[in-house]
Scaffold this active site. Sequence first.
Site, PDB file in Angstrom:
ATOM      1  N   ARG A   1       0.748  -1.169   0.001  1.00 26.75           N
ATOM      2  CA  ARG A   1      -0.091   0.176   0.094  1.00 26.75           C
ATOM      3  C   ARG A   1       0.894   1.171  -0.029  1.00 26.75           C
ATOM      4  NH1 ARG A   1      -5.325   1.302   3.480  1.00 26.75           N
ATOM      5  NH2 ARG A   1      -6.052   0.035   1.930  1.00 26.75           N
TER       6      ARG A   1
ATOM      7  N   HIS B   1      -7.333   0.783  -6.626  1.00 27.89           N
ATOM      8  CA  HIS B   1      -7.354  -0.373  -5.158  1.00 27.89           C
ATOM      9  C   HIS B   1      -8.139  -1.419  -5.778  1.00 27.89           C
ATOM     10  CE1 HIS B   1      -7.618  -1.312  -1.203  1.00 27.89           C
ATOM     11  NE2 HIS B   1      -8.578  -0.705  -0.850  1.00 27.89           N
TER      12      HIS B   1
ATOM     13  N   GLN C   1     -10.010  -4.248  -3.348  1.00 24.18           N
ATOM     14  CA  GLN C   1     -11.404  -3.800  -3.007  1.00 24.18           C
ATOM     15  C   GLN C   1     -12.493  -3.997  -4.276  1.00 24.18           C
ATOM     16  OE1 GLN C   1     -12.035  -2.127   0.093  1.00 24.18           O
ATOM     17  NE2 GLN C   1     -14.277  -2.891  -0.561  1.00 24.18           N
TER      18      GLN C   1
ATOM     19  N   ASP D   1     -16.982   7.169  -2.014  1.00 25.41           N
ATOM     20  CA  ASP D   1     -15.939   6.787  -1.236  1.00 25.41           C
ATOM     21  C   ASP D   1     -15.624   8.231  -0.464  1.00 25.41           C
ATOM     22  OD1 ASP D   1     -13.301   6.090   0.006  1.00 25.41           O
ATOM     23  OD2 ASP D   1     -12.320   6.150  -1.794  1.00 25.41           O
TER      24      ASP D   1
ATOM     25  N   CYS E   1     -16.069   1.534   0.241  1.00 24.88           N
ATOM     26  CA  CYS E   1     -15.241   0.598   0.579  1.00 24.88           C
ATOM     27  C   CYS E   1     -14.675   1.061   2.124  1.00 24.88           C
ATOM     28  CB  CYS E   1     -13.727   1.025  -0.172  1.00 24.88           C
ATOM     29  SG  CYS E   1     -13.222   2.703  -0.168  1.00 24.88           S
TER      30      CYS E   1
ATOM     31  N   ARG F   1     -13.483  -8.736   1.802  1.00 25.49           N
ATOM     32  CA  ARG F   1     -12.015  -8.766   1.502  1.00 25.49           C
ATOM     33  C   ARG F   1     -11.103  -9.751   1.898  1.00 25.49           C
ATOM     34  NH1 ARG F   1      -9.853  -3.571   1.326  1.00 25.49           N
ATOM     35  NH2 ARG F   1      -7.895  -4.309   0.745  1.00 25.49           N
TER      36      ARG F   1
HETATM   37  N1  NVA Z   1      -9.735   6.521  -1.452  1.00 25.63           N
HETATM   38  C1  NVA Z   1      -9.428   6.371  -0.235  1.00 25.63           C
HETATM   39  C2  NVA Z   1      -9.614   4.606  -0.059  1.00 25.63           C
HETATM   40  C3  NVA Z   1      -9.463   4.047   1.342  1.00 25.63           C
HETATM   41  C4  NVA Z   1      -9.730   2.547   1.222  1.00 25.63           C
HETATM   42  C5  NVA Z   1      -7.977   6.401   0.293  1.00 25.63           C
HETATM   43  O1  NVA Z   1      -7.188   6.385  -0.931  1.00 25.63           O
HETATM   44  O2  NVA Z   1      -7.812   6.965   1.002  1.00 25.63           O
HETATM   45  N1   CP Z   2     -11.387  -0.267   2.364  1.00 26.21           N
HETATM   46  C1   CP Z   2      -9.995  -0.278   2.742  1.00 26.21           C
HETATM   47  O1   CP Z   2      -8.961  -0.593   2.010  1.00 26.21           O
HETATM   48  O2   CP Z   2     -10.003  -0.136   4.098  1.00 26.21           O
HETATM   49  P1   CP Z   2      -8.441  -0.140   4.956  1.00 26.21           P
HETATM   50  O3   CP Z   2      -7.807   1.356   4.441  1.00 26.21           O
HETATM   51  O4   CP Z   2      -9.029   0.068   6.218  1.00 26.21           O
HETATM   52  O5   CP Z   2      -7.550  -1.005   4.669  1.00 26.21           O
END
Ligand code: NVA
Ligand code: CP
Length: 302
Positions: free
Chosen positions: A104, A131, A134, A219, A259, A287
């Site tokens: 990540r 992502h 997800q 989101d 998500c 997930r």
């Molecule tokens: N768009 C959000 C998704 C979190 C799972 C982010 O990147 O923070």
């Molecule tokens: N939806 C998702 O990826 O959640 P987290 O940021 O908690 O991993």
Amino acid sequence: MGLRHFLTLDDLSPQELHQVIHRAIELKQLRKNGEINEQFKGKVLGMIFEKSSTRTRISFEAGMAQMGGHALFLSTRDTQLGRGEPIEDSARVMSRMVDIIMIRTFEHSIIQRFAEFSAVPVINALTDSYHPCQLLADMQTWVEYRGDISGKKVAWIGDGNNMCQSYMNAAECFDFTLNIACPEGFEPAAELLDRFSDRITLCRKPEEAAEGVDLVVTDVWASMGQEDEARERRKAFSDFQVTPALMDRAVDDALFMHCLPAHRGEEVSAEMMEDARCVVWDEAENRLHVQKALLEFLLNAR
Ligand code: NVA
Ligand code: CP
């Protein structure tokens, strides 16, 4: 088959994506039946996190443990990655010690460079651009509730962010059309709008995007890394909240996904989170199951 990565949905064929989702549903059932499956015994997943996580970390870590393997949590704060060791060197070293790696991070190019130098499969656990894990969970959730998503209509309400861009990608892989409602200046990448133009309609009003759709998705307004823009974004997105009234524009049996984490009072109303059409808790649980199926697919592909 050789080394396979999962950096975007494009890395698997539509048929392979369906296969992973069907396997996820099977693994979910096996777990509910109390069956033990320890096929990852002796396998190690390296989990590199440059951003926070609840669902992603827990689902990957628990998934490995449940299947007899082990997961290593590697934060950039505690590894040499945080002190500037090159991505390429880190990839070569880590991939000699573990069997599969998830990352990540920020720019998508970081994961691309890592994958290029990795001797083991690399999974995108979220970048600024995509992502895909997800999306696997979202598609599994759709299949469980409604069956095939092919030919359906989906509305994306809000920021043209990593989730939105993975939905654009999914529209092609899973054969649905996508209405995207976002304020001016918050569109997804122009090259993606261009690439998927036959499946995507860009709107300025959430009401227009939600009209007659089967699935509504949103989101957060400010993603991780955009904390400084949160105030400005709250203003720009103030008309882009998903509420039961907005959902009423969709078909009668429409579903709502997010998500998570959710910001009640911003992109989603508190009421919507408790609405019967909201399936976010199943979506989050999935997930776990779908990533087990993905790990199995990538480890067996080797
Ligand atoms: N768009 C959000 C998704 C979190 C799972 C982010 O990147 O923070
Ligand atoms: N939806 C998702 O990826 O959640 P987290 O940021 O908690 O991993």
